[in-house]
Design a protein around this motif. Structure first.
Motif, PDB file in Angstrom:
ATOM      1  N   UNK A 230       0.864  -1.184   0.000  1.00  0.00           N
ATOM      2  CA  UNK A 230       0.000   0.000   0.000  1.00  0.00           C
ATOM      3  C   UNK A 230       0.895   1.226   0.000  1.00  0.00           C
ATOM      4  N   UNK A 231       0.611   2.173  -0.881  1.00  0.00           N
ATOM      5  CA  UNK A 231       1.439   3.375  -1.001  1.00  0.00           C
ATOM      6  C   UNK A 231       0.597   4.622  -0.750  1.00  0.00           C
ATOM      7  N   UNK A 232       1.051   5.428   0.180  1.00  0.00           N
ATOM      8  CA  UNK A 232       0.372   6.691   0.458  1.00  0.00           C
ATOM      9  C   UNK A 232       0.501   7.636  -0.727  1.00  0.00           C
ATOM     10  N   UNK A 233      -0.567   8.330  -1.026  1.00  0.00           N
ATOM     11  CA  UNK A 233      -0.564   9.363  -2.065  1.00  0.00           C
ATOM     12  C   UNK A 233      -0.528  10.734  -1.405  1.00  0.00           C
ATOM     13  N   UNK A 234       0.368  11.578  -1.866  1.00  0.00           N
ATOM     14  CA  UNK A 234       0.579  12.886  -1.249  1.00  0.00           C
ATOM     15  C   UNK A 234       0.200  14.001  -2.214  1.00  0.00           C
ATOM     16  N   UNK A 235      -0.429  15.039  -1.682  1.00  0.00           N
ATOM     17  CA  UNK A 235      -0.845  16.189  -2.485  1.00  0.00           C
ATOM     18  C   UNK A 235      -0.256  17.452  -1.875  1.00  0.00           C
ATOM     19  N   UNK A 244       5.509  32.724   3.523  1.00  0.00           N
ATOM     20  CA  UNK A 244       6.327  31.628   4.044  1.00  0.00           C
ATOM     21  C   UNK A 244       5.501  30.463   4.590  1.00  0.00           C
ATOM     22  N   UNK A 245       4.724  29.853   3.710  1.00  0.00           N
ATOM     23  CA  UNK A 245       3.838  28.752   4.121  1.00  0.00           C
ATOM     24  C   UNK A 245       3.978  27.587   3.145  1.00  0.00           C
ATOM     25  N   UNK A 246       4.058  26.384   3.705  1.00  0.00           N
ATOM     26  CA  UNK A 246       3.984  25.143   2.939  1.00  0.00           C
ATOM     27  C   UNK A 246       2.877  24.287   3.534  1.00  0.00           C
ATOM     28  N   UNK A 247       2.074  23.654   2.670  1.00  0.00           N
ATOM     29  CA  UNK A 247       1.019  22.768   3.183  1.00  0.00           C
ATOM     30  C   UNK A 247       0.860  21.590   2.232  1.00  0.00           C
ATOM     31  N   UNK A 248       0.771  20.375   2.810  1.00  0.00           N
ATOM     32  CA  UNK A 248       0.563  19.163   2.018  1.00  0.00           C
ATOM     33  C   UNK A 248      -0.191  18.157   2.864  1.00  0.00           C
ATOM     34  N   UNK A 249      -0.733  17.129   2.226  1.00  0.00           N
ATOM     35  CA  UNK A 249      -1.451  16.073   2.950  1.00  0.00           C
ATOM     36  C   UNK A 249      -1.253  14.736   2.232  1.00  0.00           C
ATOM     37  N   UNK A 250      -1.498  13.646   2.958  1.00  0.00           N
ATOM     38  CA  UNK A 250      -1.433  12.318   2.350  1.00  0.00           C
ATOM     39  C   UNK A 250      -2.591  11.462   2.849  1.00  0.00           C
ATOM     40  N   UNK A 251      -2.899  10.398   2.080  1.00  0.00           N
ATOM     41  CA  UNK A 251      -4.050   9.537   2.380  1.00  0.00           C
ATOM     42  C   UNK A 251      -3.654   8.158   2.893  1.00  0.00           C
ATOM     43  N   UNK A 252      -2.419   7.997   3.345  1.00  0.00           N
ATOM     44  CA  UNK A 252      -1.944   6.685   3.739  1.00  0.00           C
ATOM     45  C   UNK A 252      -2.727   6.030   4.864  1.00  0.00           C
ATOM     46  N   UNK A 253      -3.345   6.833   5.736  1.00  0.00           N
ATOM     47  CA  UNK A 253      -4.099   6.283   6.868  1.00  0.00           C
ATOM     48  C   UNK A 253      -5.608   6.273   6.626  1.00  0.00           C
TER      49      UNK A 253
END
Length: 372
Positions: A230-235, A244-253
């Motif tokens: 199973x591989x988490x997908x990151x956006x 000065x902001x970075x934001x990302x998320x993943x669906x691995x859980x």
């Protein structure tokens, strides 16, 4: 030509390399560079597209901290070598720039690759501010905080190359940090491959990395030393140098726990705010900061102070005092370990906080200490 095409494919579209390891990308690039040099020596042509891909990788490598990239697998494979190298990735990048007659970061005075391939004719522009490599899935920020040179990376890329993602680590949304050119909050490294056993699994697991984990489980599920079922997908959701902001998320859980992990980094003149949220439900989770070998950490209520040779480097303020600081241990997961090079493991302090996290999120504040 088949070997050239294979190498180009590993680099194509992803300056960082499809295997999610800067050192493997550098190794591939070095092999191609040898082929290009041999073709030139023989008076034969060489595909310009291939040289362009090499240049794209070299431009990416110049943004990396000078410690061989700091994420993914690394077995220290080299095409041209005289022994251990602290800055292998940057050495290959300088050789590419020298061979293609481009400006770039100048190599060290004793960098032997410049003898074979040449050195850049002039130094390139300094890499400062925020740079996001969207396809490769890495953002790098370089600048000054509290009078110190600070470099940070955020991994928001795919797990690894093709279906098995062999050399990737389950490190989505992991933060790594360097201060004054020295590693502070680090990727745990590689250790060994086929003979690595449980330690191999631990060092590429999510709980070993500087991100959030749920119930001690990895975002992506291992099915062998070089396989994942199973591989988490990151956006990547936001990248903005002002403010000065970075934001990302993943669906691995998401399938196992019904949540997605979202991380936001916001940096200021003296530090970095790390906001972790679980979208969809509230869960018990752990936030980890793995320190480099040789650093020490001391807790004072809800704040952990980090030192190098008794000199303060930074502090991390957590929501409350539910903090654990552990180094070493006889079994994987009992404390912090880092593999500083292939086949070596060293105990290092692992800082973690555990608690309920949901939509509002939990904020950890990293403050850089002014040098004494």
């Amino acid at each position: 030509m088949r070997s050239w095409a294979s190498g180009v494919y590993l680099l194509s579209g992803k300056r960082s390399g499809a295997e999610q390891s800067p050192t493997y990308a550098a190794f591939t690039a070095e092999l191609i560079l040898i082929c290009a040099a041999a073709a030139l020596s023989a008076g034969a042509g060489f595909p310009q597209r291939t040289l362009d891909r090499l240049g794209a990788f070299a431009a990416f490598a110049e943004w990396l901290p000078r410690t061989n990239g700091g994420f993914g697998d690394d077995d220290e494979g080299r095409a041209v070598t005289l022994g251990n190298e602290a800055n292998y990735v940057q050495s290959v990048a300088a050789a590419i720039h020298g061979f293609t007659h481009q400006t770039g970061q100048l190599p060290q005075a004793d960098d032997f690759r410049s003898i074979f391939f040449g050195a850049p004719k002039a130094r390139g522009l300094d890499c400062t501010g925020l740079k996001t490599f969207s396809d490769g899935g890495l953002s790098v920020w370089r600048g000054t905080m509290a009078g110190r040179t600070v470099e940070l990376t955020l991994d928001h890329g795919p797990l690894g190359y093709l279906s098995i993602a062999a050399h990737g680590h389950a490190d989505a949304l992991a933060l790594n940090l360097w201060i004054d050119g020295k590693p502070v909050i680090v990727d745990p490294g590689t250790w060994l491959y086929g003979s690595g056993g449980a330690w191999r699994d631990w060092l590429r697991s999510t709980p070993a990395h500087n991100t959030l984990n749920i119930d001690g489980q990895s975002q992506s599920v291992m099915s062998g030393s070089f396989n994942w079922s199973l591989k988490a997908n990151t956006i990547l959701e936001r990248t903005d140098d002002q403010p000065n902001v970075l934001r990302a998320r993943h669906d691995g859980y998401k399938g196992r726990f019904g949540v997605e992990h979202q991380r936001t980094l916001e940096w200021s003149p003296d530090g970095i705010e790390v906001l972790d949220r679980l979208l969809g439900d509230e869960r018990e989770a752990e936030i980890v900061f793995q320190l480099a070998n040789g650093l020490t950490a001391k807790q004072a209520d809800n704040v952990v102070h980090v030192y190098c040779d008794r000199q303060p480097l930074l502090s991390i303020a957590f929501p409350d005092a539910r903090i654990k600081i552990r180094s070493g241990g006889a079994k994987p997961g009992q404390g912090g370990w880092v593999s500083t090079r292939f086949g070596q493991r060293r105990p290092a302090e692992r800082i973690s906080w555990q608690g309920r996290i949901g939509q509002p999120g939990v904020s950890c504040r990293i403050r850089i200490d002014v040098p004494r």
